[in-house]
Motif scaffolding. Structure first.
Motif, PDB file in Angstrom:
ATOM      1  N   LEU A  29      36.003  35.635  66.178  1.00 18.26           N
ATOM      2  CA  LEU A  29      34.918  36.477  65.681  1.00 18.26           C
ATOM      3  C   LEU A  29      33.623  35.682  65.635  1.00 18.26           C
ATOM      4  CD1 LEU A  29      36.660  38.349  62.735  1.00 18.26           C
ATOM      5  CD2 LEU A  29      36.051  39.256  64.964  1.00 18.26           C
ATOM      6  N   ASP A  30      32.514  36.402  65.769  1.00 18.28           N
ATOM      7  CA  ASP A  30      31.205  35.763  65.738  1.00 18.28           C
ATOM      8  C   ASP A  30      30.335  36.496  64.733  1.00 18.28           C
ATOM      9  OD1 ASP A  30      29.245  33.967  66.344  1.00 18.28           O
ATOM     10  OD2 ASP A  30      28.596  34.975  68.161  1.00 18.28           O
ATOM     11  N   SER A  31      29.384  35.789  64.167  1.00 18.45           N
ATOM     12  CA  SER A  31      28.482  36.371  63.192  1.00 18.45           C
ATOM     13  C   SER A  31      27.134  35.678  63.287  1.00 18.45           C
ATOM     14  CB  SER A  31      29.056  36.206  61.791  1.00 18.45           C
ATOM     15  OG  SER A  31      28.137  36.669  60.826  1.00 18.45           O
ATOM     16  N   ALA A  32      26.076  36.449  63.059  1.00 16.28           N
ATOM     17  CA  ALA A  32      24.733  35.874  63.040  1.00 16.28           C
ATOM     18  C   ALA A  32      24.446  35.193  61.700  1.00 16.28           C
ATOM     19  CB  ALA A  32      23.696  36.960  63.304  1.00 16.28           C
ATOM     20  N   VAL A  33      25.221  35.541  60.678  1.00 14.00           N
ATOM     21  CA  VAL A  33      25.057  34.954  59.346  1.00 14.00           C
ATOM     22  C   VAL A  33      25.880  33.674  59.276  1.00 14.00           C
ATOM     23  CG1 VAL A  33      25.365  35.352  56.879  1.00 14.00           C
ATOM     24  CG2 VAL A  33      24.821  37.268  58.389  1.00 14.00           C
ATOM     25  N   THR A  34      25.283  32.612  58.730  1.00 16.04           N
ATOM     26  CA  THR A  34      25.992  31.337  58.597  1.00 16.04           C
ATOM     27  C   THR A  34      26.047  30.935  57.129  1.00 16.04           C
ATOM     28  OG1 THR A  34      23.967  30.065  58.916  1.00 16.04           O
ATOM     29  CG2 THR A  34      25.300  30.544  60.888  1.00 16.04           C
ATOM     30  N   ILE A  35      26.930  29.986  56.843  1.00 17.63           N
ATOM     31  CA  ILE A  35      27.095  29.488  55.477  1.00 17.63           C
ATOM     32  C   ILE A  35      27.398  27.993  55.536  1.00 17.63           C
ATOM     33  CG2 ILE A  35      29.554  30.004  55.420  1.00 17.63           C
ATOM     34  CD1 ILE A  35      29.249  30.735  52.459  1.00 17.63           C
ATOM     35  N   GLU A  36      26.909  27.275  54.534  1.00 18.80           N
ATOM     36  CA  GLU A  36      27.260  25.870  54.357  1.00 18.80           C
ATOM     37  C   GLU A  36      28.582  25.822  53.606  1.00 18.80           C
ATOM     38  OE1 GLU A  36      25.835  22.798  55.051  1.00 18.80           O
ATOM     39  OE2 GLU A  36      24.420  23.831  56.362  1.00 18.80           O
ATOM     40  N   PHE A  37      29.601  25.203  54.186  1.00 16.33           N
ATOM     41  CA  PHE A  37      30.912  25.145  53.563  1.00 16.33           C
ATOM     42  C   PHE A  37      31.526  23.790  53.861  1.00 16.33           C
ATOM     43  CE2 PHE A  37      35.524  26.082  53.471  1.00 16.33           C
ATOM     44  CZ  PHE A  37      35.618  26.629  52.206  1.00 16.33           C
ATOM     45  N   GLU A  38      31.872  23.057  52.812  1.00 16.76           N
ATOM     46  CA  GLU A  38      32.480  21.735  52.921  1.00 16.76           C
ATOM     47  C   GLU A  38      31.654  20.791  53.803  1.00 16.76           C
ATOM     48  OE1 GLU A  38      36.464  22.528  54.248  1.00 16.76           O
ATOM     49  OE2 GLU A  38      37.100  23.147  52.248  1.00 16.76           O
ATOM     50  N   GLY A  39      30.343  20.853  53.640  1.00 13.51           N
ATOM     51  CA  GLY A  39      29.455  19.925  54.323  1.00 13.51           C
ATOM     52  C   GLY A  39      29.092  20.274  55.753  1.00 13.51           C
ATOM     53  N   ALA A  40      29.469  21.432  56.255  1.00 12.72           N
ATOM     54  CA  ALA A  40      29.136  21.844  57.615  1.00 12.72           C
ATOM     55  C   ALA A  40      28.689  23.307  57.604  1.00 12.72           C
ATOM     56  CB  ALA A  40      30.333  21.670  58.542  1.00 12.72           C
ATOM     57  N   THR A  41      28.058  23.740  58.677  1.00 12.20           N
ATOM     58  CA  THR A  41      27.592  25.113  58.807  1.00 12.20           C
ATOM     59  C   THR A  41      28.541  25.883  59.708  1.00 12.20           C
ATOM     60  OG1 THR A  41      25.314  24.377  58.549  1.00 12.20           O
ATOM     61  CG2 THR A  41      25.650  26.566  59.481  1.00 12.20           C
ATOM     62  N   PRO A  43      29.864  30.116  60.955  1.00 11.14           N
ATOM     63  CA  PRO A  43      29.590  31.554  60.900  1.00 11.14           C
ATOM     64  C   PRO A  43      30.336  32.172  59.720  1.00 11.14           C
ATOM     65  CG  PRO A  43      30.288  30.911  63.110  1.00 11.14           C
ATOM     66  CD  PRO A  43      30.500  29.734  62.225  1.00 11.14           C
ATOM     67  N   LEU A  44      29.734  33.167  59.062  1.00 15.00           N
ATOM     68  CA  LEU A  44      30.316  33.804  57.887  1.00 15.00           C
ATOM     69  C   LEU A  44      30.748  35.228  58.229  1.00 15.00           C
ATOM     70  CD1 LEU A  44      30.918  33.864  54.815  1.00 15.00           C
ATOM     71  CD2 LEU A  44      28.594  34.731  54.521  1.00 15.00           C
ATOM     72  N   ILE A  45      32.007  35.556  57.923  1.00 14.35           N
ATOM     73  CA  ILE A  45      32.544  36.898  58.115  1.00 14.35           C
ATOM     74  C   ILE A  45      32.922  37.443  56.746  1.00 14.35           C
ATOM     75  CG2 ILE A  45      34.289  38.302  59.264  1.00 14.35           C
ATOM     76  CD1 ILE A  45      32.550  36.797  61.260  1.00 14.35           C
ATOM     77  N   ASP A  46      32.288  38.544  56.319  1.00 13.51           N
ATOM     78  CA  ASP A  46      32.629  39.187  55.054  1.00 13.51           C
ATOM     79  C   ASP A  46      33.741  40.198  55.299  1.00 13.51           C
ATOM     80  OD1 ASP A  46      30.882  37.978  53.188  1.00 13.51           O
ATOM     81  OD2 ASP A  46      29.221  39.152  53.975  1.00 13.51           O
ATOM     82  N   VAL A  47      34.771  40.151  54.448  1.00 10.59           N
ATOM     83  CA  VAL A  47      35.894  41.081  54.557  1.00 10.59           C
ATOM     84  C   VAL A  47      36.004  41.872  53.256  1.00 10.59           C
ATOM     85  CG1 VAL A  47      37.173  39.725  56.236  1.00 10.59           C
ATOM     86  CG2 VAL A  47      37.542  39.315  53.823  1.00 10.59           C
ATOM     87  N   ASP A  48      36.566  43.077  53.346  1.00 13.24           N
ATOM     88  CA  ASP A  48      36.737  43.921  52.169  1.00 13.24           C
ATOM     89  C   ASP A  48      37.993  43.566  51.391  1.00 13.24           C
ATOM     90  OD1 ASP A  48      34.450  45.387  52.777  1.00 13.24           O
ATOM     91  OD2 ASP A  48      35.562  46.740  54.078  1.00 13.24           O
TER      92      ASP A  48
END
Length: 85
Positions: A29-41, A43-48
């Motif tokens: 999966l790909d996303s235009a939204v990114t997140i900093e997680f555990e020191g790296a950037t 892609p962020l996928i939001d799930v319900d």
């Protein structure tokens, strides 16, 4: 294997908004939204729904028997208190 026909497999972060669970895993999966997680950037996928918010996995599942099907089944095929019918 044919070249240039498969999607890119990479590390992404999934976020369950209802439970607040955030975890990193591999996905195509790909996303235009990114997140900093555990020191790296990533892609962020939001799930319900995830294992943290799904009623079956979280222990909040309830069996609703509005028509008495369980009792009817037990009367027909169930056992009595003494054991077998």
């Amino acid at each position: 294997m044919k070249r240039n026909i498969h999607p890119e497999y990479r590390q992404v972060v999934f976020r369950d908004r209802s439970a607040g669970l955030v975890f990193r895993t591999g996905s195509t999966l790909d996303s235009a939204v990114t997140i900093e997680f555990e020191g790296a950037t990533y892609p962020l996928i939001d799930v319900d729904i995830s294992s943290a918010s799904h009623p079956f996995w979280s222990g909040r599942e309830r069996i609703v028997d509005t028509e008495g099907r369980v009792e009817r089944y037990n009367r027909r095929y169930g056992t009595t208190r003494e054991g077998k019918r």
